[in-house]
Design a protein around this motif. Structure first.
Motif, short mmCIF file in Angstrom:
data_model
loop_
_atom_site.label_atom_id
_atom_site.label_comp_id
_atom_site.label_asym_id
_atom_site.label_seq_id
_atom_site.Cartn_x
_atom_site.Cartn_y
_atom_site.Cartn_z
N SER A 208 -16.33 -3.17 22.87
CA SER A 208 -16.93 -2.18 23.74
C SER A 208 -15.93 -1.66 24.77
CB SER A 208 -18.14 -2.78 24.46
OG SER A 208 -18.70 -1.86 25.37
N ASP B 93 -13.77 0.77 23.07
CA ASP B 93 -14.48 2.00 22.74
C ASP B 93 -14.83 2.85 23.95
OD1 ASP B 93 -14.38 1.22 20.09
OD2 ASP B 93 -16.41 0.38 20.09
N THR B 94 -15.12 2.20 25.09
CA THR B 94 -15.68 2.94 26.23
C THR B 94 -14.82 2.92 27.49
OG1 THR B 94 -16.95 1.05 27.10
CG2 THR B 94 -17.99 2.41 25.39
#
Length: 370
Positions: A34, A37-38
């Motif tokens: 995560s 990805d973010t």
């Protein structure tokens, strides 16, 4: 570029965002993916303190520890297996990032045993062992920038091992680190060996510098001294970047770069603020320049994402002010050479303590599982 995305702006300015943490929990819950990805995370650093916290506070290692107990493994062997497993898994997770990187991102760092910090031959031997055992091209082996570590850096690079040099506190030692890196590359070139895939970063510690110097300024107690609190670490790092620029502009480096060498980027480490009175993003927002890495704990990443003010290059325009700041600190009575020596010694001791605590905890679990 999304103006509401400070981490995206930081990346666009040429600062690689790395997470200063790794655990099996992060790997199994999807937390690390995560962050990739973010949150623009493109690398991971570890150290003995990080592994000590990860392994002793999680039950996810218990099955492996029971297996090691059944095999009669000692604590050193079990810890080596657990840590290299986590680094290998993280390296696989970052493989797509590494595949598209041109400067050494997408990598995970693993540190040699801190008890070898003053043992050149032992450090070289373990660096080779870790490189072979993890067996992934997108890792760094961390070697401390002690006097004994400098020849180990050269030997590691000459052997084709990518190195993250850790525990750098002074500009003079940083110059020695850059020299050690170039010497290793030169040995490979002289031997007709390829420089492909070899990368390095030099981890220049930040917040610990303010913690130590602020303590000394407080003891001096004059108005001039107290007015300098919280300024030394950023000034020190900004001058380290100036030293980096001097090196990459020199003929020696230009020859190596023409032969395919990757630049040894300065990495800002220890970037969480220790003093609650200071801005919790200051060691990120005030150290923005191309070809740098900032490795942060997740709390600092989240703070920058929430309220970090990224305004472009905050290093090169302030070089003269950085010189003036450190000159004023010296004039106030702070011995900066002694500061660096104390911080290096304490840094090694801290990691040794964490490693020994980890070994004791794992040994207790091994005994309990028999």
């Amino acid at each position: 570029m999304n103006t509401n995305d400070p981490l995206g702006r930081l990346s666009a300015e040429g600062v690689a965002i790395w997470l200063d943490d790794l655990s099996r929990d992060r790997l199994t819950t999807g937390n690390l993916q995560s962050l990739i990805d973010t949150k623009h995370v493109v690398g991971v650093t570890t150290n003995p303190s990080i592994f000590q916290a990860a392994i002793t506070k999680s039950s996810l290692y218990d099955d492996d520890l029971r297996r090691h107990a059944g095999q009669g493994s000692d604590a050193d062997a079990a810890v080596r297996d657990l840590t290299t497993d986590d680094v290998r898994a993280a390296a696989d997770l970052f493989a797509p990032v590494a595949a598209r990187s041109t400067n050494g991102d997408g990598r995970v760092s693993i540190e040699v045993d801190p008890r070898l910090a003053h043992d050149t031959d032992g450090t070289i031997a373990q660096a080779k062992e870790l490189w072979a055992e993890v067996d992934r091209p997108n890792i760094y082996v961390k070697i401390p920038a002690t006097k004994a570590g400098l020849p180990a850096i050269t030997a590691g690079i000459a052997a084709g091992i990518s190195v993250n040099v850790t525990l750098i506190f002074s500009i003079d030692r940083y110059r020695e680190v850059m020299d050690a890196y170039q010497a290793g590359l030169e040995q490979r070139v002289a031997a007709g060996q390829s420089l492909d895939g070899i990368a390095s970063v030099a981890s220049f510690f930040v917040s610990r510098v303010d913690s130590e110097i602020d303590k000394r300024l407080d003891a001096i107690g004059t108005g001039d001294a107290l007015a300098l609190r919280g300024q030394s670490a950023v000034a020190n790092a900004r001058l380290a970047y100036a030293a980096y620029e001097d090196v990459v502009a020199a003929e020696r480096w230009q020859r190596l770069e023409a032969a395919g060498a990757q630049r040894q980027r300065p990495l800002w480490a220890s970037t969480s603020t220790k003093n609650p009175d200071y801005d919790d993003t200051m060691y990120v927002t005030q150290l923005v320049a191309p070809d740098t890495v900032n490795t942060m704990p997740e709390a600092t990443i989240e703070a920058v994402a929430d309220h970090g003010d990224i305004t472009g290059d905050t290093i090169r325009p302030h070089r003269e002010n950085a010189w003036n700041t450190l000159a004023a600190v010296r004039a106030a009575g702070v011995d900066l050479d002694d500061v660096s020596e104390v911080l290096e010694r304490e840094g090694v001791e801290k990691f040794e303590t964490s490693w020994n605590d980890l070994l004791e905890s794992v040994n207790a679990k091994l005994e309990a599982a028999k």
